[in-house]
Design an enzyme around this catalytic site. Sequence first.
Site, PDB file in Angstrom:
ATOM      1  CD  GLU A  35      -2.572   1.491   2.532  1.00 31.22           C
ATOM      2  OE1 GLU A  35      -2.242   0.878   3.551  1.00 31.22           O
ATOM      3  OE2 GLU A  35      -3.483   2.344   2.513  1.00 31.22           O
ATOM      4  NE  ARG A 262       5.103  -7.620  12.377  1.00 34.89           N
ATOM      5  CZ  ARG A 262       4.590  -6.609  13.040  1.00 34.89           C
ATOM      6  NH1 ARG A 262       3.503  -6.023  12.602  1.00 34.89           N
ATOM      7  NH2 ARG A 262       5.160  -6.156  14.124  1.00 34.89           N
ATOM      8  CE  LYS A 272       3.150   0.058   4.709  1.00 34.97           C
ATOM      9  NZ  LYS A 272       2.618   0.140   3.344  1.00 34.97           N
TER      10      LYS A 272
END
Length: 560
Positions: A35, A262, A272
């Site tokens: 994104e 992750r 982020k």
Amino acid sequence: MSEVGESLNFIEHIVEEDLENGYSPSDLRFRFPPEPNGYLHIGHASSICLNFGLGLRYNAPVNLRFDDTNPIKEEQAYVDAIKKDVEWLGYNWDTERYASDYFQQLYDWAVMLIKEGKAYVDSQSSEQMAAQKGTPYEPGRNSPNRNRSVAENLELFKGMKDGNFEEGSHVLRAKIDMTAQNMLMRDPIMYRVLHKAHHRTNTDWCIYPMYDWTHGESDYIEQVSHSLCTLEFAMHRELYDWFLDQVVDSKKLRPKQREFARRNLSHTVVSKRKLLQLVEQHVVDGWDDPRMPTISGLRRRGYTPEAIRNFVDTIGIAKRENLIDVSLLEFHAREHLNKIALRVMGVLDPVKVVITNYPEGEEEWLETENNPEDESAGTRQIPFSREIFIERADFKEEANRKFFRLKLGGEVRLKSAYIIKAEGCTKDADGNIVEIQCVYDLKSKSGSGTEESMRKVKGTLHWVSIKHAIKAEVRLYDRLFSDESPDTHKDKDFMDFINPEALEVITGYLEPSLVSAKIGDRVQFQRLGYFCVDPDSSQENLVFNRTVGLRDTWAKIQDQ
RNA sequence: UGGCCUAUGGUGUAAUUGGCAACACAGCUGGUUUUGGUCCAGUCGUUCUAGGUUCGAGUCCUAGUAGGCCAACCA
């Protein structure tokens, strides 16, 4: 790339299995779907290497697809930064895609769903809908709008698209099951009204599709065979499949979503949102601050793409929680830099040494090798003279046998120069050593072949001729957080663990060959660490970043 | 009170799919070295618990325990 006996991660096992069970190699296609709402970080590197690595292994195309369905957070600048980072890591995407490319197709499919009675417009507030949604322990209740007529739904949805309604007034929901165990199946929202300009579609759309509705359909449009995402999307898989069921043509390939854990890196945050917070609150100087675990931060810090890829390769892919020690990342930086970085000399905490029996005003240029790990790197000349700098930590008036650096009455080799012996030192009023007096052995010159030059002296020091030294700004970096897992404390905010000493700026004295150093050049300051020239650097003000220090056995001995 | 996922040395990941638990990092010991770097040799140490299936279980089954995720008009 693949070898016999090589071990596969569980994703590769899945692909191998699919290949055995009827997938043709030409069916394989992957995608990396960021994104564009922030910079890529080291965690994304795992996903990038996984997807592009799969592409390389199976000779399959990999798309770079921007998941750009939320114009509130997304910007073109992030798109550009992401593309730069992926390329820098060394990967080539097949085609550059945007979820926004599919807005029309998505809209058409949504209309189809409405007509089939599988989607409806809800006109309640988000609070009302949240209240009806239930909890993980209790089922939800149906919306009063759930049984609107197809005609009314169609008209309202068209009105949403045409911009006739305010934000928050209506949403389009999939009609699934408000009592489902999986809360994502309780009539999830497919579209919301947003009067925001999009970085690509500008003001063409007043409605924007949600992630779940968009992602799987985008995979299907692109005919992605394996849609790999992180574990927090595991529950989304059921919805991913439900949405796919509504549109798939059985003659076409049906994408499958699989989830992996992750990667978490110690002493930093890999999110982020949190990294954005560090940037916005000016804890760091930007997304590419060398203290940041972003790809751009690591690049600026002096990491190589090879080092990052090797790191990602050794940490692997799995489904369990993990906290990878940052020292493993540092190991891979050293491993690669050791092979490629030219050796130079620089003194960062100088103390003056006067070689009393060296003629005043004289200087000579000595030959030294550029990289003992790489003979082809050749040699260069470095200047020597009566007054030099050495590191303050390399001298002690008295010390035990374990200290094989300079001490009064003791000898050391000056790297690529002479053997010197300390005879005295002078101090200032506070007792700080300001000068060390030494004598040198003329015949001990490195490489001269004399008996004296072959003498074994325990210590070898780096040094720099004061007269010839050039000054540089040196930025010493340390871990950004003092805690190994700053964002996993229930009662404390990760910002509480910021290490105020993560950056120390000092002046270093470097050998003159470094005047021609260019931005991005990576060198090893011998006995100190790997450094690279920062983009802030200029002819007037050279700036070096410390990428990582050398392994320091002496520091360990001292700690004992 | 529910559902889903996970559990292998200090860390991360493997284990030819049920057949001698391995690799890397870290640690420790020594050697080489004009970088206390590199390199080389050696060493330490692991299958969450309890049952079960089996000639044989890290792997399969059952129960338990621990951890993660799930109630954004974010992705």
